[in-house]
Scaffold this motif. Structure first.
Motif, mmCIF file in Angstrom:
data_model
loop_
_atom_site.group_PDB
_atom_site.id
_atom_site.type_symbol
_atom_site.label_atom_id
_atom_site.label_comp_id
_atom_site.label_asym_id
_atom_site.label_seq_id
_atom_site.Cartn_x
_atom_site.Cartn_y
_atom_site.Cartn_z
ATOM 1 N N ALA A 6 -36.910 32.927 -71.127
ATOM 2 C CA ALA A 6 -35.531 33.403 -71.308
ATOM 3 C C ALA A 6 -35.549 34.927 -71.265
ATOM 4 O O ALA A 6 -35.699 35.591 -72.286
ATOM 5 N N ILE A 27 -27.261 31.504 -75.149
ATOM 6 C CA ILE A 27 -28.213 31.071 -74.117
ATOM 7 C C ILE A 27 -29.452 30.465 -74.779
ATOM 8 O O ILE A 27 -29.902 29.372 -74.428
ATOM 9 N N LEU A 52 -30.844 26.634 -74.459
ATOM 10 C CA LEU A 52 -32.123 26.354 -73.783
ATOM 11 C C LEU A 52 -33.071 25.583 -74.703
ATOM 12 O O LEU A 52 -33.861 24.760 -74.247
ATOM 13 N N ALA A 88 -26.933 29.830 -68.016
ATOM 14 C CA ALA A 88 -27.961 29.372 -68.952
ATOM 15 C C ALA A 88 -27.393 29.014 -70.321
ATOM 16 O O ALA A 88 -28.095 28.417 -71.137
ATOM 17 N N SER A 89 -26.129 29.355 -70.578
ATOM 18 C CA SER A 89 -25.539 28.974 -71.859
ATOM 19 C C SER A 89 -24.779 27.645 -71.752
ATOM 20 O O SER A 89 -24.146 27.210 -72.700
ATOM 21 N N ALA A 104 -35.028 30.950 -66.823
ATOM 22 C CA ALA A 104 -33.600 30.737 -67.050
ATOM 23 C C ALA A 104 -32.698 31.878 -66.579
ATOM 24 O O ALA A 104 -31.527 31.673 -66.300
ATOM 25 N N CYS A 105 -33.211 33.093 -66.539
ATOM 26 C CA CYS A 105 -32.444 34.252 -66.052
ATOM 27 C C CYS A 105 -33.365 34.939 -65.061
ATOM 28 O O CYS A 105 -33.995 35.937 -65.366
ATOM 29 N N TRP A 119 -28.158 21.050 -65.574
ATOM 30 C CA TRP A 119 -29.415 20.449 -66.030
ATOM 31 C C TRP A 119 -29.451 18.963 -65.718
ATOM 32 O O TRP A 119 -28.462 18.259 -65.954
ATOM 33 N N LEU A 165 -33.277 29.732 -62.389
ATOM 34 C CA LEU A 165 -31.823 29.691 -62.574
ATOM 35 C C LEU A 165 -31.298 31.110 -62.739
ATOM 36 O O LEU A 165 -31.939 31.948 -63.378
ATOM 37 N N ASP A 166 -30.139 31.391 -62.165
ATOM 38 C CA ASP A 166 -29.456 32.656 -62.459
ATOM 39 C C ASP A 166 -27.970 32.434 -62.226
ATOM 40 O O ASP A 166 -27.572 31.666 -61.350
ATOM 41 N N SER A 167 -27.153 33.105 -63.014
ATOM 42 C CA SER A 167 -25.712 32.898 -62.890
ATOM 43 C C SER A 167 -25.125 33.699 -61.732
ATOM 44 O O SER A 167 -24.003 33.450 -61.309
#
Ligand SMILES: C[S@@+](CC[C@H](N)C(=O)[O-])C[C@H]1O[C@@H](n2cnc3c(N)ncnc32)[C@H](O)[C@@H]1O
Length: 315
Positions: free
Chosen positions: A209, A244, A248, A193-194, A143-144, A199, A165-167
């Motif tokens: 996470a 987050i 998740l 992720a928050s 997620a990060c 998704w 996933l990464d912001s």
């Protein structure tokens, strides 16, 4: 202005030289001068770890080792140690896949690095993948994920369907570089992720996470972190990470597992966070390494990471 500054700096230095005898003993007697950390940092550590705080401060002031992760698809630790010996590079095994070089060298000089036989990764960071208990065919969320250290390790260990996933879009490119070198594949997505907007609604068997944190456990690798951070950062980051994690958790299959990882030593980002999360979500807590303190000796040499593992009820 430059000549002004010059005069000022010279005056300060001259005064220091004159009064050195009285100034130095005073400076090193107190926390920041003695340890080279802000006072609040020293106080927070001492409160959380009344026995170990001095050892932790000292560990953060030592030069970090260069630790490699051997790609088990390509070689065993024993085979790779022989490769290093042939290249006259001293090294020792310090974990199931972890090899520490006696002296750091540029990556271009590490045998097999370009070919994806090894990656650079701290020994504590190498504990994430075994904790997740991955099996072929699982649908997994990292997620990060950037820069993809743990992404690569997961893909080395099982044939999984992995979404990274990464912001931070720029940091996503680092994942691509790492996976290209390893010749492994994941789906990459820029997203928060928050939130749920990235998704597709299909739940995951496993979620990693590796949430944003103060990085107080890796100061030996980033000596300036202690001066850049503020005391309030831990609370802010813990609030974001709690959001987050709660988000998740909704994306996890019943019976699925979620691992929380931080590179922090502050309890509110690690154990307090984990306990509060389990309570809010009725999550089952499974055995995990918990808080690892930064350590450097012959057998053990790793950063200060935190691990908690949760399972969702209802298989
Ligand atoms: C500790 S680093 C991850 C390290 C990575 N897992 C590895 O092993 O190489 C945390 C990452 O979280 C990302 N991040 C921060 N806030 C985020 C958010 N709201 N959603 C997704 N990623 C986020 C940061 O860009 C950063 O790359």
């Amino acid at each position: 202005t430059i000549s002004h500054a010059k005069g000022m700096v010279n005056a300060v230095l001259r005064r220091f030289l004159r009064e050195r005898e009285t100034l130095m003993p005073q400076a090193v007697k107190h926390g920041p001068g003695r340890w080279n950390y802000p006072q609040w940092w020293i106080d927070t550590l001492r409160a959380a770890y009344p026995q170990q705080w001095e050892g932790i401060l000292a560990a953060g002031n030592r030069a970090p080792p260069l630790t490699l992760r051997v790609n088990r698809r390509k070689a065993s630790v024993e085979q790779y140690l022989r490769t290093l010996a042939d290249a006259q590079i001293g090294a020792a095994a310090i974990g199931p896949s972890a090899v520490r070089l006696d002296k750091p060298v540029p990556v271009s000089q590490i045998p097999g690095f370009a070919e994806g036989i090894v990656s650079v990764q701290d020994a504590a960071a190498q504990l994430a993948t075994p904790l997740l208990d991955l099996h072929d065919g699982m649908r997994v969320l990292d997620a990060c994920a950037a820069p993809g250290g743990k992404t690569g390790h997961m893909l080395e260990c099982a044939d999984i369907d992995l979404l990274a996933l990464d912001s931070d879009r720029a940091r996503l490119a680092r994942i691509t570089e790492n996976l290209d070198r390893l010749k492994l594949k994941a789906a990459l997505k820029a997203g928060d992720a928050s939130s749920r907007d990235w998704w597709d609604g299909r739940p995951f068997d496993r979620i990693l996470a590796d949430v944003p944190c103060t990085a107080s456990g890796i100061v030996r690798r980033h000596p300036d972190i202690r001066w850049l951070r503020r005391k309030e950062d831990a609370a802010q980051l813990a609030t974001l990470s709690a959001r987050i994690l709660d988000n998740l958790w909704q994306m996890l299959k019943p019976g699925g597992k979620l691992a929380l990882v931080t590179c922090s030593l502050w309890p509110r980002e690690s154990e307090l966070q984990a306990a509060a999360f389990a309570e809010r979500n009725n999550a089952i807590r499974l055995p995990a390494p918990g808080q690892l303190l930064p350590t450097a000796d012959m057998q053990q040499d790793h950063d200060g990471l935190f691990y908690a593992l949760f399972q969702k009820d209802g298989v």
